[in-house]
Enzyme design. Structure first.
Site, PDB file in Angstrom:
ATOM      1  N   LYS A  68     -16.994  -3.632 -19.136  1.00  0.00           N
ATOM      2  CA  LYS A  68     -17.041  -2.760 -20.316  1.00  0.00           C
ATOM      3  C   LYS A  68     -17.926  -1.525 -20.140  1.00  0.00           C
ATOM      4  CE  LYS A  68     -15.933  -6.332 -23.674  1.00  0.00           C
ATOM      5  NZ  LYS A  68     -16.217  -6.943 -24.976  1.00  0.00           N
ATOM      6  N   ASP A 104     -14.833  -3.297 -30.515  1.00  0.00           N
ATOM      7  CA  ASP A 104     -15.615  -4.521 -30.751  1.00  0.00           C
ATOM      8  C   ASP A 104     -16.565  -4.354 -31.932  1.00  0.00           C
ATOM      9  OD1 ASP A 104     -14.682  -6.127 -28.687  1.00  0.00           O
ATOM     10  OD2 ASP A 104     -16.126  -5.325 -27.237  1.00  0.00           O
TER      11      ASP A 104
END
Ligand code: ATR
Length: 281
Positions: A68, A104
């Protein structure tokens, strides 16, 4: 039917075999009659995986552990909050321009806001890794105050210092100790962002039951199992709880909209993952 016009979306990570993203997104494509397919790629060569988006005209990727942060260096544009957080979990290929987003943190914040208004609330966040970072940014952005409790105290302090560069005096950190017992009574929200309690170690909990107070809205980001020991304890003493499934589905739904431009069928996405976790499929 998969044909020569089918658009490809994928999730890249390592390991990837247990990802719930392919069934969740494919169920959504089917429900909305969209000519897309979603696959999981276990990736060793991150640069190569990103380049293939251009070579093969892949429409989008979700990005998961451990890429990420690393992936940012390969992208053309990063959405400002994702840049601040330093993590991207969604890439969209817009005419060969690779754009990075973080869905997220929005997923987590949306899950909380279904139950509470975040502004001016006091939140405790357990853990100081990537997920914690994203959620702390989201909470502070919405006007909450954040206390980070982390096993490695220095790492918690570092994160709090960094957050305070953007939101002065709104973030702090300490270790978990007896003082926490008194503390939780003065807080509104408690979120576990650590992996403690995740399958297969389902009897573990990141914070003992004696530390919980019933005024707290308690959220876990773990979705396997659906009801972690942490959430069971919280429910048991009368707390409102939010399972990690909500955040997972929310982040997926926001990604789905970025990939397809269509409204996500959230119910079917949630049901697909829930049924899989309960082994109904
Ligand atoms: P992610 O990017 O998914 O958030 P991570 O960066 O590995 O994952 O962060 C995991 C967090 O969970 C860390 O804050 C870690 O604490 P440390 O900073 O002390 O390593 C915390 N964590 C993981 N396992 C833990 C355990 N068994 N007990 C307490 N905290 C734990």
């Amino acid at each position: 039917m998969i044909d020569s016009k089918t658009k490809l979306i994928g999730v890249i990570g390592k390991p990837i075999e247990h990802s719930m993203s392919p069934p969740m997104h494919n169920a959504a494509f089917l429900k909305n009659s969209l000519n897309y397919v979603y696959l999981a790629f276990g990736v060793e060569d991150l640069g190569g995986a990103i380049k293939s988006m251009l070579a093969l005209n892949i429409r989008g990727y979700n990005v998961t552990i451990p890429y990420k942060t690393e992936v940012i260096a390969y992208l053309d544009q990063i959405e400002p909050v994702a840049k601040k957080i330093g993590a991207v979990n969604t890439i969209v290929n817009e005419n060969n321009i690779l754009k990075g987003y973080n869905t997220d943190y929005i997923g987590a914040i949306e899950a909380l806001e279904e139950k509470i208004k975040i502004k001016d609330k006091k939140a405790i966040v357990l853990g100081a890794g990537g997920a914690s970072r994203a959620i702390c940014f989201g909470l502070l952005n919405k006007g909450a105050e954040v206390l980070i409790l982390n096993r490695t105290v220095e790492k918690g302090m570092q994160l709090a210092d960094e957050l305070n560069q953007h939101w002065k005096n709104k973030a702090s950190s300490m270790s978990v100790n007896e003082a926490t017992i008194q503390l939780t009574k003065n807080y509104d929200i408690l979120i576990n962002t650590t992996s403690v309690g995740m399958h297969p170690k389902i009897n573990q909990t990141p914070l003992e039951k004696k530390f919980l107070a019933k005024n707290l809205l308690v959220m876990d980001i773990i979705y396997n199992p659906l009801q972690t020991q942490f959430l069971k304890d919280a429910k048991n003493i009368g707390c409102k709880t939010i399972s990690g499934l909500k955040m997972f589905v929310n982040q997926g739904a926001i990604s789905f909209e970025l990939f397809t431009g269509k409204k996500p069928p959230k119910e079917i996405m949630e049901k697909t993952v829930k049924d899989l976790l309960e082994q109904k499929i």
